[in-house]
Scaffold this motif. Structure first.
Motif, PDB file in Angstrom:
ATOM      1  N   ILE A  21       0.842  -1.197   0.000  1.00 42.13           N
ATOM      2  CA  ILE A  21       0.000   0.000   0.000  1.00 42.13           C
ATOM      3  C   ILE A  21       0.879   1.250   0.000  1.00 42.13           C
ATOM      4  CG2 ILE A  21      -1.605   1.384   1.400  1.00 42.13           C
ATOM      5  CD1 ILE A  21      -2.884  -1.330   2.242  1.00 42.13           C
ATOM      6  N   GLY A  22       1.919   1.251   0.835  1.00 47.12           N
ATOM      7  CA  GLY A  22       2.830   2.387   0.882  1.00 47.12           C
ATOM      8  C   GLY A  22       3.465   2.665  -0.468  1.00 47.12           C
ATOM      9  N   HIS A  23       3.927   1.619  -1.143  1.00 45.94           N
ATOM     10  CA  HIS A  23       4.543   1.785  -2.460  1.00 45.94           C
ATOM     11  C   HIS A  23       3.537   2.258  -3.508  1.00 45.94           C
ATOM     12  CE1 HIS A  23       8.377   0.204  -1.209  1.00 45.94           C
ATOM     13  NE2 HIS A  23       7.838  -0.926  -0.804  1.00 45.94           N
ATOM     14  N   ARG A  24       2.363   1.667  -3.495  1.00 48.79           N
ATOM     15  CA  ARG A  24       1.363   2.025  -4.516  1.00 48.79           C
ATOM     16  C   ARG A  24       0.837   3.442  -4.330  1.00 48.79           C
ATOM     17  NH1 ARG A  24      -2.459  -3.134  -5.465  1.00 48.79           N
ATOM     18  NH2 ARG A  24      -3.231  -1.751  -7.088  1.00 48.79           N
ATOM     19  N   VAL A  25       0.631   3.844  -3.076  1.00 48.26           N
ATOM     20  CA  VAL A  25       0.177   5.216  -2.810  1.00 48.26           C
ATOM     21  C   VAL A  25       1.267   6.210  -3.225  1.00 48.26           C
ATOM     22  CG1 VAL A  25      -0.417   6.856  -0.981  1.00 48.26           C
ATOM     23  CG2 VAL A  25      -1.491   4.608  -1.030  1.00 48.26           C
ATOM     24  N   THR A  26       2.518   5.882  -2.901  1.00 51.60           N
ATOM     25  CA  THR A  26       3.621   6.752  -3.306  1.00 51.60           C
ATOM     26  C   THR A  26       3.676   6.872  -4.825  1.00 51.60           C
ATOM     27  OG1 THR A  26       4.889   6.218  -1.335  1.00 51.60           O
ATOM     28  CG2 THR A  26       6.123   7.080  -3.215  1.00 51.60           C
ATOM     29  N   ASP A  27       3.567   5.753  -5.533  1.00 53.92           N
ATOM     30  CA  ASP A  27       3.586   5.789  -6.994  1.00 53.92           C
ATOM     31  C   ASP A  27       2.449   6.645  -7.549  1.00 53.92           C
ATOM     32  OD1 ASP A  27       5.838   4.178  -7.122  1.00 53.92           O
ATOM     33  OD2 ASP A  27       4.704   2.332  -7.513  1.00 53.92           O
ATOM     34  N   MET A  28       1.269   6.533  -6.944  1.00 55.83           N
ATOM     35  CA  MET A  28       0.131   7.326  -7.400  1.00 55.83           C
ATOM     36  C   MET A  28       0.408   8.820  -7.230  1.00 55.83           C
ATOM     37  SD  MET A  28      -3.775   7.498  -5.972  1.00 55.83           S
ATOM     38  CE  MET A  28      -3.201   8.217  -4.456  1.00 55.83           C
TER      39      MET A  28
END
Length: 69
Positions: A21-28
């Motif tokens: 979740i942390g990685h995906r939110v950062t990517d977004m």
């Protein structure tokens, strides 16, 4: 600095799921603000203990079947 605070029931996610979740939110957020935002983006995932959530005027307790293993 983009800052996202996610609250989730305690034991609802595994450490790997929280990391994803942390990685995906950062990517977004990088998609919106540019790559320059990545080193300054903070994603905080807070686990709320059972009894700390209220839904429809009732105390929410995560069902055992939904707890991360």
């Amino acid at each position: 600095m983009p800052f996202v605070n996610i609250k989730t029931p305690e034991a609802g996610l595994t450490p790997a799921q929280k990391a994803e979740i942390g990685h995906r939110v950062t990517d977004m957020l990088v998609e919106y603000f540019s790559e320059a935002a990545r080193p300054h983006t903070m994603v905080l995932i807070e686990e709320v203990q059972d009894g700390g959530y209220y839904r429809a005027d009732e105390t929410f307790v995560i069902p055992d079947d939904n707890r991360a293993r």
